[in-house]
Design a protein around this motif. Structure first.
Motif, PDB file in Angstrom:
ATOM      1  N   HIS A 107      18.019  -4.305  15.532  1.00 31.62           N
ATOM      2  CA  HIS A 107      17.958  -5.567  14.806  1.00 31.62           C
ATOM      3  C   HIS A 107      19.212  -5.704  13.950  1.00 31.62           C
ATOM      4  O   HIS A 107      19.526  -4.838  13.153  1.00 31.62           O
ATOM      5  CB  HIS A 107      16.716  -5.621  13.907  1.00 31.62           C
ATOM      6  N   ARG A 108      19.920  -6.809  14.138  1.00 33.43           N
ATOM      7  CA  ARG A 108      21.111  -7.038  13.333  1.00 33.43           C
ATOM      8  C   ARG A 108      20.837  -8.156  12.349  1.00 33.43           C
ATOM      9  O   ARG A 108      19.871  -8.910  12.484  1.00 33.43           O
ATOM     10  CB  ARG A 108      22.307  -7.365  14.201  1.00 33.43           C
ATOM     11  N   ALA A 109      21.703  -8.276  11.378  1.00 31.40           N
ATOM     12  CA  ALA A 109      21.558  -9.338  10.374  1.00 31.40           C
ATOM     13  C   ALA A 109      21.715 -10.697  11.042  1.00 31.40           C
ATOM     14  O   ALA A 109      22.445 -10.847  12.029  1.00 31.40           O
ATOM     15  CB  ALA A 109      22.605  -9.161   9.291  1.00 31.40           C
ATOM     16  N   ALA A 110      21.033 -11.666  10.506  1.00 31.31           N
ATOM     17  CA  ALA A 110      21.111 -13.015  11.066  1.00 31.31           C
ATOM     18  C   ALA A 110      22.535 -13.545  10.940  1.00 31.31           C
ATOM     19  O   ALA A 110      23.242 -13.250   9.980  1.00 31.31           O
ATOM     20  CB  ALA A 110      20.143 -13.933  10.336  1.00 31.31           C
ATOM     21  N   ALA A 111      22.949 -14.353  11.929  1.00 31.45           N
ATOM     22  CA  ALA A 111      24.290 -14.933  11.914  1.00 31.45           C
ATOM     23  C   ALA A 111      24.407 -15.923  10.770  1.00 31.45           C
ATOM     24  O   ALA A 111      23.427 -16.529  10.333  1.00 31.45           O
ATOM     25  CB  ALA A 111      24.575 -15.618  13.237  1.00 31.45           C
ATOM     26  N   THR A 112      25.614 -16.134  10.274  1.00 29.63           N
ATOM     27  CA  THR A 112      25.833 -17.007   9.124  1.00 29.63           C
ATOM     28  C   THR A 112      25.953 -18.472   9.512  1.00 29.63           C
ATOM     29  O   THR A 112      26.088 -19.319   8.653  1.00 29.63           O
ATOM     30  CB  THR A 112      27.110 -16.576   8.389  1.00 29.63           C
ATOM     31  N   GLY A 113      25.927 -18.782  10.789  1.00 31.43           N
ATOM     32  CA  GLY A 113      26.012 -20.171  11.209  1.00 31.43           C
ATOM     33  C   GLY A 113      27.381 -20.554  11.735  1.00 31.43           C
ATOM     34  O   GLY A 113      27.560 -21.644  12.253  1.00 31.43           O
ATOM     35  N   ASP A 114      28.372 -19.671  11.620  1.00 30.07           N
ATOM     36  CA  ASP A 114      29.703 -20.009  12.104  1.00 30.07           C
ATOM     37  C   ASP A 114      29.912 -19.554  13.533  1.00 30.07           C
ATOM     38  O   ASP A 114      30.990 -19.706  14.088  1.00 30.07           O
ATOM     39  CB  ASP A 114      30.773 -19.396  11.204  1.00 30.07           C
ATOM     40  N   TYR A 115      28.868 -19.062  14.168  1.00 31.14           N
ATOM     41  CA  TYR A 115      28.979 -18.581  15.545  1.00 31.14           C
ATOM     42  C   TYR A 115      28.356 -19.614  16.469  1.00 31.14           C
ATOM     43  O   TYR A 115      27.247 -20.086  16.253  1.00 31.14           O
ATOM     44  CB  TYR A 115      28.261 -17.234  15.684  1.00 31.14           C
ATOM     45  N   ALA A 155      27.071  10.628  14.932  1.00 33.93           N
ATOM     46  CA  ALA A 155      28.008   9.564  15.280  1.00 33.93           C
ATOM     47  C   ALA A 155      27.698   8.295  14.490  1.00 33.93           C
ATOM     48  O   ALA A 155      26.552   8.039  14.117  1.00 33.93           O
ATOM     49  CB  ALA A 155      27.935   9.268  16.773  1.00 33.93           C
ATOM     50  N   TYR A 156      28.732   7.489  14.231  1.00 37.14           N
ATOM     51  CA  TYR A 156      28.547   6.222  13.529  1.00 37.14           C
ATOM     52  C   TYR A 156      27.790   5.256  14.430  1.00 37.14           C
ATOM     53  O   TYR A 156      28.114   5.072  15.601  1.00 37.14           O
ATOM     54  CB  TYR A 156      29.897   5.619  13.144  1.00 37.14           C
ATOM     55  N   ARG A 157      26.785   4.628  13.866  1.00 40.59           N
ATOM     56  CA  ARG A 157      26.027   3.612  14.578  1.00 40.59           C
ATOM     57  C   ARG A 157      25.964   2.376  13.682  1.00 40.59           C
ATOM     58  O   ARG A 157      25.370   2.426  12.607  1.00 40.59           O
ATOM     59  CB  ARG A 157      24.636   4.126  14.914  1.00 40.59           C
ATOM     60  N   PRO A 158      26.586   1.287  14.108  1.00 43.53           N
ATOM     61  CA  PRO A 158      26.623   0.087  13.265  1.00 43.53           C
ATOM     62  C   PRO A 158      25.247  -0.559  13.149  1.00 43.53           C
ATOM     63  O   PRO A 158      24.349  -0.281  13.959  1.00 43.53           O
ATOM     64  CB  PRO A 158      27.591  -0.825  14.009  1.00 43.53           C
ATOM     65  N   PRO A 159      25.083  -1.435  12.179  1.00 38.91           N
ATOM     66  CA  PRO A 159      23.807  -2.170  12.089  1.00 38.91           C
ATOM     67  C   PRO A 159      23.574  -2.950  13.381  1.00 38.91           C
ATOM     68  O   PRO A 159      24.489  -3.557  13.921  1.00 38.91           O
ATOM     69  CB  PRO A 159      24.021  -3.120  10.914  1.00 38.91           C
ATOM     70  N   GLY A 160      22.394  -2.895  13.889  1.00 39.33           N
ATOM     71  CA  GLY A 160      22.059  -3.577  15.134  1.00 39.33           C
ATOM     72  C   GLY A 160      22.124  -2.680  16.353  1.00 39.33           C
ATOM     73  O   GLY A 160      21.742  -3.083  17.448  1.00 39.33           O
ATOM     74  N   ALA A 161      22.579  -1.443  16.194  1.00 42.35           N
ATOM     75  CA  ALA A 161      22.621  -0.516  17.320  1.00 42.35           C
ATOM     76  C   ALA A 161      21.197  -0.168  17.736  1.00 42.35           C
ATOM     77  O   ALA A 161      20.270  -0.153  16.917  1.00 42.35           O
ATOM     78  CB  ALA A 161      23.378   0.755  16.936  1.00 42.35           C
ATOM     79  N   LEU A 162      21.013   0.093  19.008  1.00 40.31           N
ATOM     80  CA  LEU A 162      19.674   0.415  19.504  1.00 40.31           C
ATOM     81  C   LEU A 162      19.092   1.647  18.827  1.00 40.31           C
ATOM     82  O   LEU A 162      17.888   1.728  18.613  1.00 40.31           O
ATOM     83  CB  LEU A 162      19.708   0.613  21.023  1.00 40.31           C
TER      84      LEU A 162
END
Length: 131
Positions: A116-124, A104-111
């Motif tokens: 661990h997901r990529a750091a936010a870009t600052g727009d959040y 199954a597809y598991r996106p970046p940051g999935a357990l």
């Protein structure tokens, strides 16, 4: 599951009752590359010929290829090998739903991928009830 549950369970494939009694007098029209067998016979409530599939393995509707799905839903009148053009070289074969499997597809940051997901870009900006 084993052979003892086959007469009673439908989720692991066709039960013996379906094969012995349900298909009596029906016509086998084809088989797909996954081993599913397609049948027709009798009439439904709308007066059309009734069509159905006996799955090879677990009963999972996503394992029916698109061309056979079209036949099951009366979108084409004849079997796919006679009614549709041959598969083009660039077309990929149908893939069943892989949810719940190791493929199954598991996106970046999935357990399952470490969480661990990529750091936010600052727009959040997180919502807070006091803001």
């Amino acid at each position: 599951m084993g052979i003892n549950l086959n007469p009673f369970t439908w989720w692991n494939g066709a039960s013996w009752g379906t094969v012995l009694y349900g298909l009596r007098g029906k016509t086998k029209v084809g088989e797909d590359e996954l081993g599913n067998v397609y049948w027709e016979g009798g009439k439904d409530t709308a007066g059309r010929v009734r069509r159905w599939v006996i799955y090879s393995g677990a009963n999972d509707a996503s394992r029916v290829p698109p061309e056979w799905f079209a036949w099951l839903m009366h979108q084409i009148d004849d079997t796919p090998d006679r009614a549709l053009p041959p598969r083009r070289q660039w077309q990929k074969p149908a893939v069943p739903n892989l949810t719940g499997t190791s493929l199954a597809y598991r996106p970046p940051g999935a357990l399952e991928k470490g969480g661990h997901r990529a750091a936010a870009t600052g727009d959040y900006e997180a919502w807070t009830p006091d803001a």
